[in-house]
Design a protein around this motif. Sequence first.
Motif, PDB file in Angstrom:
ATOM      1  N   LYS A   1     151.381  84.880  70.853  1.00 39.26           N
ATOM      2  CA  LYS A   1     152.391  84.473  69.886  1.00 39.26           C
ATOM      3  C   LYS A   1     152.871  83.055  70.195  1.00 39.26           C
ATOM      4  CE  LYS A   1     154.227  89.049  68.924  1.00 39.26           C
ATOM      5  NZ  LYS A   1     155.435  89.872  68.892  1.00 39.26           N
ATOM      6  N   ASN A   2     153.455  82.396  69.211  1.00 41.38           N
ATOM      7  CA  ASN A   2     153.997  81.053  69.414  1.00 41.38           C
ATOM      8  C   ASN A   2     155.397  81.159  69.990  1.00 41.38           C
ATOM      9  OD1 ASN A   2     151.724  79.888  68.434  1.00 41.38           O
ATOM     10  ND2 ASN A   2     152.552  79.402  66.431  1.00 41.38           N
ATOM     11  N   SER A   3     155.518  81.759  71.160  1.00 35.80           N
ATOM     12  CA  SER A   3     156.813  82.018  71.771  1.00 35.80           C
ATOM     13  C   SER A   3     156.970  81.385  73.141  1.00 35.80           C
ATOM     14  CB  SER A   3     157.024  83.533  71.917  1.00 35.80           C
ATOM     15  OG  SER A   3     156.883  84.166  70.672  1.00 35.80           O
ATOM     16  N   TYR A   4     155.947  80.687  73.622  1.00 36.22           N
ATOM     17  CA  TYR A   4     156.035  80.078  74.945  1.00 36.22           C
ATOM     18  C   TYR A   4     156.849  78.791  74.851  1.00 36.22           C
ATOM     19  CZ  TYR A   4     154.725  78.457  79.559  1.00 36.22           C
ATOM     20  OH  TYR A   4     154.763  78.049  80.861  1.00 36.22           O
ATOM     21  N   HIS A   5     157.966  78.744  75.571  1.00 39.64           N
ATOM     22  CA  HIS A   5     158.868  77.594  75.529  1.00 39.64           C
ATOM     23  C   HIS A   5     158.400  76.570  76.551  1.00 39.64           C
ATOM     24  CE1 HIS A   5     162.563  75.261  75.389  1.00 39.64           C
ATOM     25  NE2 HIS A   5     162.909  75.962  74.327  1.00 39.64           N
TER      26      HIS A   5
ATOM     27  N   HIS B   1     157.892  75.355  71.009  1.00 42.60           N
ATOM     28  CA  HIS B   1     157.171  76.594  71.279  1.00 42.60           C
ATOM     29  C   HIS B   1     155.685  76.404  71.008  1.00 42.60           C
ATOM     30  CE1 HIS B   1     161.262  78.234  70.596  1.00 42.60           C
ATOM     31  NE2 HIS B   1     160.905  78.982  71.602  1.00 42.60           N
TER      32      HIS B   1
ATOM     33  N   CYS C   1     157.634  82.621  78.196  1.00 41.86           N
ATOM     34  CA  CYS C   1     157.411  83.150  76.857  1.00 41.86           C
ATOM     35  C   CYS C   1     158.595  84.031  76.471  1.00 41.86           C
ATOM     36  CB  CYS C   1     156.119  83.956  76.809  1.00 41.86           C
ATOM     37  SG  CYS C   1     155.802  84.712  75.212  1.00 41.86           S
ATOM     38  N   GLY C   2     159.137  83.809  75.284  1.00 40.12           N
ATOM     39  CA  GLY C   2     160.264  84.596  74.821  1.00 40.12           C
ATOM     40  C   GLY C   2     159.859  85.986  74.363  1.00 40.12           C
ATOM     41  N   SER C   3     158.586  86.175  74.069  1.00 42.27           N
ATOM     42  CA  SER C   3     158.120  87.456  73.572  1.00 42.27           C
ATOM     43  C   SER C   3     157.699  88.400  74.695  1.00 42.27           C
ATOM     44  CB  SER C   3     156.945  87.242  72.618  1.00 42.27           C
ATOM     45  OG  SER C   3     156.510  88.457  72.095  1.00 42.27           O
TER      46      SER C   3
ATOM     47  N   HIS D   1     157.249  70.569  68.737  1.00 36.06           N
ATOM     48  CA  HIS D   1     156.446  71.567  69.441  1.00 36.06           C
ATOM     49  C   HIS D   1     157.149  72.115  70.681  1.00 36.06           C
ATOM     50  CE1 HIS D   1     153.289  70.414  66.738  1.00 36.06           C
ATOM     51  NE2 HIS D   1     153.356  69.165  67.153  1.00 36.06           N
TER      52      HIS D   1
ATOM     53  N   ARG E   1     151.581  78.383  71.742  1.00 31.41           N
ATOM     54  CA  ARG E   1     150.965  79.712  71.823  1.00 31.41           C
ATOM     55  C   ARG E   1     150.916  80.197  73.267  1.00 31.41           C
ATOM     56  NH1 ARG E   1     148.538  82.502  68.054  1.00 31.41           N
ATOM     57  NH2 ARG E   1     148.496  80.707  66.665  1.00 31.41           N
ATOM     58  N   CYS E   2     151.308  81.449  73.464  1.00 29.19           N
ATOM     59  CA  CYS E   2     151.327  82.068  74.797  1.00 29.19           C
ATOM     60  C   CYS E   2     149.920  82.534  75.165  1.00 29.19           C
ATOM     61  CB  CYS E   2     152.291  83.243  74.800  1.00 29.19           C
ATOM     62  SG  CYS E   2     152.306  84.162  76.343  1.00 29.19           S
TER      63      CYS E   2
END
Length: 55
Positions: free
Chosen positions: A25-29, A17, A35-37, A15, A19-20
Motif C-alpha cells: 500500500k502507499n502507506s510508507y512514510h 507516502h 508504514c502506517g498500514s 511524495h 509504496r510499502c
Amino acid sequence: MTKGTTSMGGFTRKHVHIRCRRCGKNSYHVRHKRCGSCGYPEAKIRKYNWIKWYT
C-alpha cells in the motif's frame, strides 16, 4: 515582505507516502520511516481487533 504563503518560498511537500515493501500500500512514510498500514519495518504486522482487513 508579505506574511503568509508567499514568504514560505518554493517549499513543496511531494511524495510523503510511498509504496510499502511488505503490504504494497502507499502507506510508507518517508520521513517517519514506518508504514502506517502494516507497521514495517517492525517485526510484527500492525493489527487491531477493530480493523477488519486482516481477517
